[in-house]
Design an enzyme around this catalytic site. Sequence first.
Site, PDB file in Angstrom:
ATOM      1  CG  MET A   1    -101.423   9.611   3.626  1.00 31.05           C
ATOM      2  SD  MET A   1    -100.538   8.065   3.708  1.00 31.05           S
ATOM      3  CE  MET A   1    -101.668   7.033   2.811  1.00 31.05           C
ATOM      4  CG  ASP A 234    -105.224   9.896   4.132  1.00 28.51           C
ATOM      5  OD1 ASP A 234    -105.394   9.023   5.006  1.00 28.51           O
ATOM      6  OD2 ASP A 234    -104.179  10.552   4.018  1.00 28.51           O
ATOM      7  CG  PHE A 235    -112.145  11.238   5.961  1.00 28.99           C
ATOM      8  CD1 PHE A 235    -111.571  11.914   4.894  1.00 28.99           C
ATOM      9  CD2 PHE A 235    -113.507  11.362   6.154  1.00 28.99           C
ATOM     10  CE1 PHE A 235    -112.343  12.709   4.047  1.00 28.99           C
ATOM     11  CE2 PHE A 235    -114.290  12.149   5.321  1.00 28.99           C
ATOM     12  CZ  PHE A 235    -113.704  12.825   4.271  1.00 28.99           C
ATOM     13  CD  GLU A 236    -104.237  10.041   8.328  1.00 29.44           C
ATOM     14  OE1 GLU A 236    -103.561  10.395   9.311  1.00 29.44           O
ATOM     15  OE2 GLU A 236    -103.747   9.830   7.209  1.00 29.44           O
ATOM     16  N   GLY A 237    -107.607  10.825  12.312  1.00 36.52           N
ATOM     17  CA  GLY A 237    -107.915  11.536  13.545  1.00 36.52           C
ATOM     18  C   GLY A 237    -109.350  11.358  13.981  1.00 36.52           C
TER      19      GLY A 237
END
Length: 452
Positions: A1, A234-237
């Site tokens: 997100m 919601d792990f991103e990057g």
Amino acid sequence: MRRSVILAVAAVLAAASSTVLVTATAGAAVACAPAWAATSVYVKDSVASQGGTNYTAKWWTQGEDPSSHSAQWDVWVNSGACGGTTPSPSPSSPSTSPSPTPTPTTPIPAGDLPRRALIGYLHTSFANGSGYVRMADVPADWDIVNLSFGEPTTATSGDIRFTLCPVAECPNVETEAAFIAAIKAKRQAGKKVLLSIGGANGQVQLTTTTARDTFVRSVSAIIDRFGLDGVDIDFEGHSLSLNTGDTDFRNPTTPVIVNLISAIKTLKARYGAGFVLTMAPETFFVQLGYQFYGSGPWGGQDPRAGSYLPVIHALRDDITVLHVQDYNSGPIMGLDGQYHSMGGADFHIAMTDMLLAGFPVAGNTAHVFPALRENQIAFGAPSSVSAGNGYVAPAEVQKAVSCLVKGVSCGSYTPRSGLNPDFRGLMTWSINWDRFYSWEFKNSHRPFLNGI
């Protein structure tokens, strides 16, 4: 997100207050440890025996029989046969082993989701230009509300913090007491309220077991303080990536992957069957794995490619809903061998079909990612043009759902998974942006989901 619109190009390259049972520690002795007892609490490195075999606990556990919970991703490790008389369980005494999480006081009560769920993210720690929405003002149409976001103090600390939006940014923010009361009311109405961890700005890298245990303790404290149903990952990057040589999603060796799996299993063990676990990975970390996985057999690829797959696979029996972000994505190859891009029903159908049918990882037919259950799968779509790249009108979203569920309105793509009558529903970023645009997402899709 995303707090701002970012196009993610899919380029390839406590000790507990109550006492716990202390059992014999693992060692070379062949004597049987005290017999496992269903009512006893065991912590990491505790040893118990069952049927002439010693078992060592990998994390906090209670009521999980070692003889049936000692597979690769289960809580117990088979430590070998033991001999002699198996002693009875010893009296409770203070633990000498540190527990990664305090003993639970109130397990989360189990409760079913509706057959078709509407899932949304609520900006609770920031406004992002969309305006703040109080928890009490979230419409009842939303079945799962993901509180955005729990973020770490540093990327590798594992120490997750969650606070309400500051008054300077959100003048209409409620008090914490009112927020907690509204969460309780939602849950009493049958809704699920989760802590979403990560987001675009919240990089979480559990590089050590210390960070893992800190993650468990800090997340547990937030769940208990606010009275939540579980977590959304919601792990991103750069939160997840695979070390060189880690090429089999079924047997990961990279610490940030292994520690995350262990941490989530610990949380599930603590809170019981009612613990709700959702995930919102980007297509780069999931469907891209059909072509590329990690740095690849010769190196040079982006080590983040497909890096969610070992986490999803290890937790497939624990995941409540997996809703991949079908937005902020570059072109991704589907099971038809064609690249699919955002902008219409086709992308949602092709990306979701991969999870419902399964696929060979990096083209290796010996490493097939198995299909997930239909009722575990939803897909994510932006609620408005301001919420993220990849917005499509409600009619296109509904074409995709109709194709996946009933096999109609499929266009040029034929799902390999066939009909999926138990497909779970839709996720959106975000509830705040949906309110900003007069509830287009909710008003369009809630009646649709009820009727399909």
